[in-house]
Scaffold this active site. Sequence first.
Site, PDB file in Angstrom:
ATOM      1  N   ASP A   1       1.624   2.388  -9.964  1.00  0.00           N
ATOM      2  CA  ASP A   1       1.013   2.970  -8.770  1.00  0.00           C
ATOM      3  C   ASP A   1       1.024   4.498  -8.878  1.00  0.00           C
ATOM      4  O   ASP A   1       2.087   5.117  -8.920  1.00  0.00           O
ATOM      5  CB  ASP A   1       1.790   2.515  -7.526  1.00  0.00           C
ATOM      6  CG  ASP A   1       1.028   2.764  -6.231  1.00  0.00           C
ATOM      7  OD1 ASP A   1       0.247   3.723  -6.183  1.00  0.00           O
ATOM      8  OD2 ASP A   1       1.240   1.994  -5.271  1.00  0.00           O
TER       9      ASP A   1
ATOM     10  N   GLU B   1      -8.599  11.415  -2.920  1.00  0.00           N
ATOM     11  CA  GLU B   1      -7.748  10.453  -2.229  1.00  0.00           C
ATOM     12  C   GLU B   1      -7.817  10.585  -0.716  1.00  0.00           C
ATOM     13  O   GLU B   1      -7.836   9.588  -0.004  1.00  0.00           O
ATOM     14  CB  GLU B   1      -6.295  10.617  -2.693  1.00  0.00           C
ATOM     15  CG  GLU B   1      -5.306   9.675  -2.036  1.00  0.00           C
ATOM     16  CD  GLU B   1      -5.552   8.222  -2.379  1.00  0.00           C
ATOM     17  OE1 GLU B   1      -5.337   7.365  -1.492  1.00  0.00           O
ATOM     18  OE2 GLU B   1      -5.960   7.918  -3.512  1.00  0.00           O
ATOM     19  N   GLU B   2      -7.846  11.821  -0.214  1.00  0.00           N
ATOM     20  CA  GLU B   2      -7.690  12.027   1.221  1.00  0.00           C
ATOM     21  C   GLU B   2      -8.899  12.656   1.908  1.00  0.00           C
ATOM     22  O   GLU B   2      -9.075  12.501   3.104  1.00  0.00           O
ATOM     23  CB  GLU B   2      -6.460  12.907   1.498  1.00  0.00           C
ATOM     24  CG  GLU B   2      -5.192  12.470   0.784  1.00  0.00           C
ATOM     25  CD  GLU B   2      -4.707  11.078   1.179  1.00  0.00           C
ATOM     26  OE1 GLU B   2      -5.309  10.459   2.072  1.00  0.00           O
ATOM     27  OE2 GLU B   2      -3.727  10.604   0.580  1.00  0.00           O
TER      28      GLU B   2
ATOM     29  N   HIS C   1      -1.942   0.616  -6.905  1.00  0.00           N
ATOM     30  CA  HIS C   1      -1.718   0.471  -5.468  1.00  0.00           C
ATOM     31  C   HIS C   1      -2.362  -0.792  -4.902  1.00  0.00           C
ATOM     32  O   HIS C   1      -1.957  -1.267  -3.841  1.00  0.00           O
ATOM     33  CB  HIS C   1      -2.247   1.710  -4.741  1.00  0.00           C
ATOM     34  CG  HIS C   1      -1.709   1.888  -3.367  1.00  0.00           C
ATOM     35  ND1 HIS C   1      -0.367   1.939  -3.082  1.00  0.00           N
ATOM     36  CD2 HIS C   1      -2.351   2.030  -2.171  1.00  0.00           C
ATOM     37  CE1 HIS C   1      -0.181   2.106  -1.789  1.00  0.00           C
ATOM     38  NE2 HIS C   1      -1.368   2.159  -1.214  1.00  0.00           N
TER      39      HIS C   1
ATOM     40  N   SER D   1       1.127  -0.601   1.912  1.00  0.00           N
ATOM     41  CA  SER D   1       0.896   0.842   1.967  1.00  0.00           C
ATOM     42  C   SER D   1       1.493   1.374   3.275  1.00  0.00           C
ATOM     43  O   SER D   1       2.687   1.227   3.502  1.00  0.00           O
ATOM     44  CB  SER D   1      -0.589   1.157   1.815  1.00  0.00           C
ATOM     45  OG  SER D   1      -0.799   2.522   1.547  1.00  0.00           O
TER      46      SER D   1
END
Length: 743
Positions: free
Chosen positions: A685, A208-209, A717, A610
């Site tokens: 989500d 994800e990051e 999301h 977001s």
Amino acid sequence: MRIWMAAIGAGLTIWAGAAMAKSPMPPEKLTLQRVFASPDLAGGQPQALRLSPDGTLLTSVRPRSDERNRFDLWAMDTRTGQSRMLVDSRKVGSGAELSEAEKMQRERDRSKTGKTGILDYDWAPDGKSILVPVDGELFVATLDGNVQRLDGTRGALNPVVSPRGTYVSFVRDQNLWVQPAAGGGARQLTTEGSGTVHFGEAEFVAQEEMHRRTGYWWSPNDRLLAVERFDEAPVRVFTRASIGATGTSIYQQRYPAAGTPNVLVDLFIMKPDGTGKVKVDLGPERDIYLARVDWLPDGSALLVQRQSRDQRTLDMLRVDPATGKSTVLFSERAGEKSWVNLSDAYRLLSDGSLIWRSERDGFGHLYRWKAGNWTQLTKGQWVVDSLVAVDEANGRVVFTANKDGVLERHVYALNLARPEQITRLTEAGWSLGGVVADGAGTRFIISRSNPSQPRQTYIADANGKRIAWVNENAVAGDHPYAPFLATHRPTEFGTIKAADGTPLHWQMITPVLQKGKRYPVFFMHYGGPGSQDVWRDWPGNMPLRQFLVQQGWIVFQIDNRGSDNRGKAFEDAIWHAMGTVEVDDQLAGAGYLKSLPFVDPDKIAIYGWSYGGYLTLKMMEAHPGVFAAGISGAPVTDWALYDTHYTERYMGDPTRDAEAYRGSSALEQAARISDPLMLMHGMADDNVFLDNATAFAARMQSANKPFEMMLYPGKAHGAVREIHPWTTMLNFLDRHVTKNGVK
């Protein structure tokens, strides 16, 4: 990318994508239904472009004309320009539902959200076959169109062909499997994977990051694999309800919220039969991030990037594959009130040196490290974005950067002997969408766009000269956007100053302005770190923006401090202060809009999803009455609810920096919102949990504050990528901003 290529005919158009006839077409107006229908108004865009090892075929995945989100594998002969479908996803796919693990991986990779069919593939090094995942199974396609299923691969994740083509490898049931490419059954290399233990996968925050999608790495000679093992046992369990239209699934999802434990990560080196297993020494501190893993070109050692939990230190480790022993080659350390950003802009060279991107002088630039010595290759108040290729024989480095202005990204080249002499290889007036190359940078596949031309792709030579179109995508003839070209409005750009004098770039699209008339504004924003929204390009939602303009809206966007590609000082402004400088800079944009004679100052509506949804709430809380209405989609309302790697990078540890978290929360001052608000969220989500929206709704309700809410059963999301959210938004804005429409 393992390639290279044979000769390509000069001037050859490989895929025109649309007829080139210039016959006039009667102007048409866009409808919301047409914006979201097939075919895509941006034209059929080939993706995952790769050249066969001998360069005779250019492969890509392309959307179907009747189903814009289903992709098939195509091959085009670079000598003749003939194109053919190599694998039809409808014919080989079973239509089976993907595993939850693959669904989550696709959600992490935003480019795959909502898409089906063939989204990726891997060429065998001999160029005779291609490994193709479809509907959770693996297939091998040969160039004559024959497609064979690999037995026993249902649920396979992260499939690849080994560098020399000896093996096919994949992850299944949380373990790593290796299968001989010549035939024979798959061997399970790891056996402990079950419950909270995973092998060969990237953990949630890595996907994800950290933009790391895999958890295993082949050595260049196929002799060894480096394999990640992670254990989620320490990670907090959240009960996530994935609420669908016909039922609810309950997931006990381990989610590393800020300030809570991460997974425990180990790295092993082993042979392709699973023997000779060696544990890599990652150091005594267990609470670290495994950021990147790479083999040296000769396979003699492993390079591992180890990032500290607070993300203020990044160590480059050299690992002996025989013993697992590691030594620190060098470290990157953050300045005061800052952090170290990860990057993929680095390249290992055969002489043991390294081309490396660093922000140590305040801007992202390229350096050469060799035996402990550093040489800076690029410098100035501009940012290197990616490293494209290195021609070691000629000492040439090719990279992408915004050297000629913040609003455009281009391909550049420099010579290691004279690094101050930098040559731009792509044409001004365009912004780069992507580029791939052979290892030496003698040929490129370049994608570009500008506000009047959707993305087009071409093959260029070493000097950047176009030698063949891959997809000219001219908006003419039967191009899907051609009927609407006559009503297409230009994008204008400009700057205003932030409170501290920093220039902020904005972009705006207006209707044909009538003298004396004032127009409402659809004020879009994202505003989060690591992003840049104001570009001289064709954004993916350009047709939607044009639709809004045709409805009478002005569409406006501004990049605030805290966002990307302006240097560390610009980005570091949000350190321990999310929801402050971004709000100030967006408010400056609103002030500029209100000063314009053609803007109705009482009809400025803000919208974000977001981080942008979070920013909507913070803007409405900080400045009641400034905006006519706000739309907040999938917002993080309390940063203590979001993940460790992203949140702690900017906000620190909530157990030690509680005051910063209280100040950044959108919950604390929810009752200050007095303007019309629409809150939206997907009910499945798994990134920004629905808890964020329900917590905010509860605050508004307890304060007896009216607001509207729309929830999307079964949507994650990316729920905003469908038509209903936009229908809902426009109806909301009609009631609260434009009253009976803007016309």
